[in-house]
Design an enzyme around this catalytic site. Sequence first.
Site, PDB file in Angstrom:
ATOM      1  N   CYS A  58       0.532 104.572 -38.174  1.00 53.55           N
ATOM      2  CA  CYS A  58      -0.827 105.045 -38.447  1.00 53.55           C
ATOM      3  C   CYS A  58      -1.840 104.165 -37.722  1.00 53.55           C
ATOM      4  CB  CYS A  58      -1.058 105.009 -39.967  1.00 53.55           C
ATOM      5  SG  CYS A  58      -2.699 105.506 -40.456  1.00 53.55           S
ATOM      6  N   CYS A  68      -5.091 103.530 -39.622  1.00 53.33           N
ATOM      7  CA  CYS A  68      -4.954 102.512 -40.674  1.00 53.33           C
ATOM      8  C   CYS A  68      -4.851 101.102 -40.081  1.00 53.33           C
ATOM      9  CB  CYS A  68      -3.694 102.758 -41.494  1.00 53.33           C
ATOM     10  SG  CYS A  68      -3.311 104.474 -41.806  1.00 53.33           S
ATOM     11  N   ASP A  69      -4.039 100.948 -39.062  1.00 55.08           N
ATOM     12  CA  ASP A  69      -3.652  99.600 -38.629  1.00 55.08           C
ATOM     13  C   ASP A  69      -4.238  99.150 -37.291  1.00 55.08           C
ATOM     14  OD1 ASP A  69      -2.132  99.403 -40.931  1.00 55.08           O
ATOM     15  OD2 ASP A  69      -0.358 100.260 -39.999  1.00 55.08           O
TER      16      ASP A  69
HETATM   17  C1  LIG Z   1       2.736 102.562 -42.821  1.00 56.49           C
HETATM   18  C2  LIG Z   1       1.603 103.430 -43.299  1.00 56.49           C
HETATM   19  C3  LIG Z   1       0.329 102.888 -43.375  1.00 56.49           C
HETATM   20  C4  LIG Z   1      -0.727 103.654 -43.835  1.00 56.49           C
HETATM   21  N1  LIG Z   1      -1.953 103.074 -43.931  1.00 56.49           N
HETATM   22  C5  LIG Z   1      -2.987 103.800 -44.432  1.00 56.49           C
HETATM   23  C6  LIG Z   1      -4.284 103.195 -44.567  1.00 56.49           C
HETATM   24  O1  LIG Z   1      -4.499 102.020 -44.229  1.00 56.49           O
HETATM   25  N2  LIG Z   1      -5.285 103.986 -45.035  1.00 56.49           N
HETATM   26  C7  LIG Z   1      -5.100 105.285 -45.391  1.00 56.49           C
HETATM   27  O2  LIG Z   1      -6.049 105.923 -45.863  1.00 56.49           O
HETATM   28  N3  LIG Z   1      -3.885 105.875 -45.264  1.00 56.49           N
HETATM   29  C8  LIG Z   1      -2.831 105.164 -44.795  1.00 56.49           C
HETATM   30  N4  LIG Z   1      -1.604 105.770 -44.646  1.00 56.49           N
HETATM   31  C9  LIG Z   1      -1.474 107.198 -44.998  1.00 56.49           C
HETATM   32  C10 LIG Z   1      -1.425 107.346 -46.539  1.00 56.49           C
HETATM   33  O3  LIG Z   1      -0.458 106.473 -47.074  1.00 56.49           O
HETATM   34  C11 LIG Z   1      -1.101 108.792 -46.923  1.00 56.49           C
HETATM   35  O4  LIG Z   1      -2.064 109.650 -46.342  1.00 56.49           O
HETATM   36  C12 LIG Z   1      -1.109 108.977 -48.447  1.00 56.49           C
HETATM   37  O5  LIG Z   1      -0.181 108.125 -49.067  1.00 56.49           O
HETATM   38  C13 LIG Z   1      -0.800 110.421 -48.820  1.00 56.49           C
HETATM   39  O6  LIG Z   1      -0.703 110.512 -50.211  1.00 56.49           O
HETATM   40  P1  LIG Z   1       0.147 111.669 -50.905  1.00 56.49           P
HETATM   41  O7  LIG Z   1       0.014 111.435 -52.367  1.00 56.49           O
HETATM   42  O8  LIG Z   1      -0.262 112.971 -50.368  1.00 56.49           O
HETATM   43  O9  LIG Z   1       1.645 111.473 -50.411  1.00 56.49           O
HETATM   44  P2  LIG Z   1       2.675 110.259 -50.468  1.00 56.49           P
HETATM   45  O10 LIG Z   1       1.975 108.965 -50.450  1.00 56.49           O
HETATM   46  O11 LIG Z   1       3.645 110.572 -49.402  1.00 56.49           O
HETATM   47  O12 LIG Z   1       3.365 110.411 -51.891  1.00 56.49           O
HETATM   48  C14 LIG Z   1       4.206 111.487 -52.191  1.00 56.49           C
HETATM   49  C15 LIG Z   1       5.129 111.071 -53.325  1.00 56.49           C
HETATM   50  O13 LIG Z   1       5.873 112.224 -53.754  1.00 56.49           O
HETATM   51  C16 LIG Z   1       7.186 111.806 -54.099  1.00 56.49           C
HETATM   52  N5  LIG Z   1       8.078 112.979 -54.023  1.00 56.49           N
HETATM   53  C17 LIG Z   1       8.380 113.687 -52.914  1.00 56.49           C
HETATM   54  N6  LIG Z   1       9.205 114.718 -53.232  1.00 56.49           N
HETATM   55  C18 LIG Z   1       9.425 114.639 -54.573  1.00 56.49           C
HETATM   56  C19 LIG Z   1      10.184 115.414 -55.493  1.00 56.49           C
HETATM   57  N7  LIG Z   1      10.904 116.480 -55.097  1.00 56.49           N
HETATM   58  N8  LIG Z   1      10.184 115.063 -56.809  1.00 56.49           N
HETATM   59  C20 LIG Z   1       9.475 113.991 -57.237  1.00 56.49           C
HETATM   60  N9  LIG Z   1       8.735 113.199 -56.394  1.00 56.49           N
HETATM   61  C21 LIG Z   1       8.699 113.533 -55.085  1.00 56.49           C
HETATM   62  C22 LIG Z   1       7.499 110.729 -53.073  1.00 56.49           C
HETATM   63  O14 LIG Z   1       8.541 109.863 -53.531  1.00 56.49           O
HETATM   64  C23 LIG Z   1       6.158 110.021 -52.947  1.00 56.49           C
HETATM   65  O15 LIG Z   1       6.052 108.929 -53.835  1.00 56.49           O
HETATM   66  C24 LIG Z   1      -0.518 105.024 -44.209  1.00 56.49           C
HETATM   67  C25 LIG Z   1       0.764 105.560 -44.129  1.00 56.49           C
HETATM   68  C26 LIG Z   1       1.811 104.794 -43.696  1.00 56.49           C
HETATM   69  C27 LIG Z   1       3.204 105.375 -43.651  1.00 56.49           C
END
Ligand SMILES: Cc1cc2nc3c(=O)[nH]c(=O)nc-3n(C[C@H](O)[C@H](O)[C@H](O)COP(=O)(O)OP(=O)(O)OC[C@H]3O[C@@H](n4cnc5c(N)ncnc54)[C@H](O)[C@@H]3O)c2cc1C
Length: 302
Positions: A132, A135-136
Amino acid sequence: MLDVLIIGGGPAGLAAALYAGRAQLKGLLLEKLSPGGQVLVTDFVENYPGFPDGVTGFELVDKMAQQAKKFGVEIKNGEVSEIKKEGHGFVVILSNGERIETKTVIVATGATHRNLGVKGERELTGKGVSYCATCDGPFFRDQEVAVVGGGDSAIQEAIFLTKFAKKIYVIHRRDELRAVKILQERAFSNPKIEFIWDSVVEEILGENQVEGVRIRHVKTGALSDLSVQGVFIFIGIEPNTSLVKGLIKLDDRNFIKTDEWMRTSLKGIYAAGDCRSKPLLQIVTAVAEGATAAFAVQHDLE
Ligand SMILES: Cc1cc2nc3c(=O)[nH]c(=O)nc-3n(C[C@H](O)[C@H](O)[C@H](O)COP(=O)(O)OP(=O)(O)OC[C@H]3O[C@@H](n4cnc5c(N)ncnc54)[C@H](O)[C@@H]3O)c2cc1C
């Protein structure tokens, strides 16, 4: 019967739980791992409003989880393996066979970045390996970094990184880019970007921090080491939507299509966060969508 079952405990799911709890909906959040989602693997978050000095990913999602629990939505460990439409609601089936009845479902299952699968990648994630640039990128001011990939996001992010890094090497396995022409032109005319064609990363080098990459030329097989402090990998992101394939409409990349209320094509199912079709995949957008989805559930049930 529950009012709402939230699948996924990342920022989108946790924000949905907070808003559902405060709206006094009878809700349950199921998370297959630990609450936090991708933020748990994010070392430091600098762009989430309210934290002028930044915050560790762990602290941010830990606080989100505490806040969500405070308002009454239960957070449980469980992996959803199937959602079935039944009567006016849904039956959600867990991987352990448990069945839960609910009037509505919020899908907040997030997305998974494709990995290179090479030595050093997992060990150095958050220590110079990133998926990302938004982010970084700012952590690599005046440093040299590599970008892996040749599609739109790789080239867009390489251009974005020129704001911070002094040199960006784009390593691509072919001799031409897949990215749209306008991005290609911008990248080719940027003096900070240098292309390394027909090459793949064999290994990411470094003990506690990225120190370089080992590259293999795909045509000659020749190996060479390139000194860089960061490696940004953009070889695709996959939404975690196999669970709902065939049940609700997805876009051509398998992200879930919704309206602005986060309603999907099937009444009673909502989607929020990185699993949704949208332009910006970030924590701030994920929480906004989680809140909107819970608000829509409350509105539609009323
Ligand atoms: C290395 C890295 C750095 C990042 N840095 C930043 C940053 O600095 N700033 C920023 O704004 N964004 C950052 N992001 C992006 C940010 O993390 C994501 O946009 C955000 O986490 C999305 O949130 P979400 O809840 O949609 O999904 P996710 O965070 O992907 O969470 C989804 C969750 O659903 C769970 N899940 C999936 N399928 C199932 C199932 N069938 N049953 C039960 N549970 C399930 C997973 O285990 C997971 O915990 C970064 C991403 C990465 C990978």
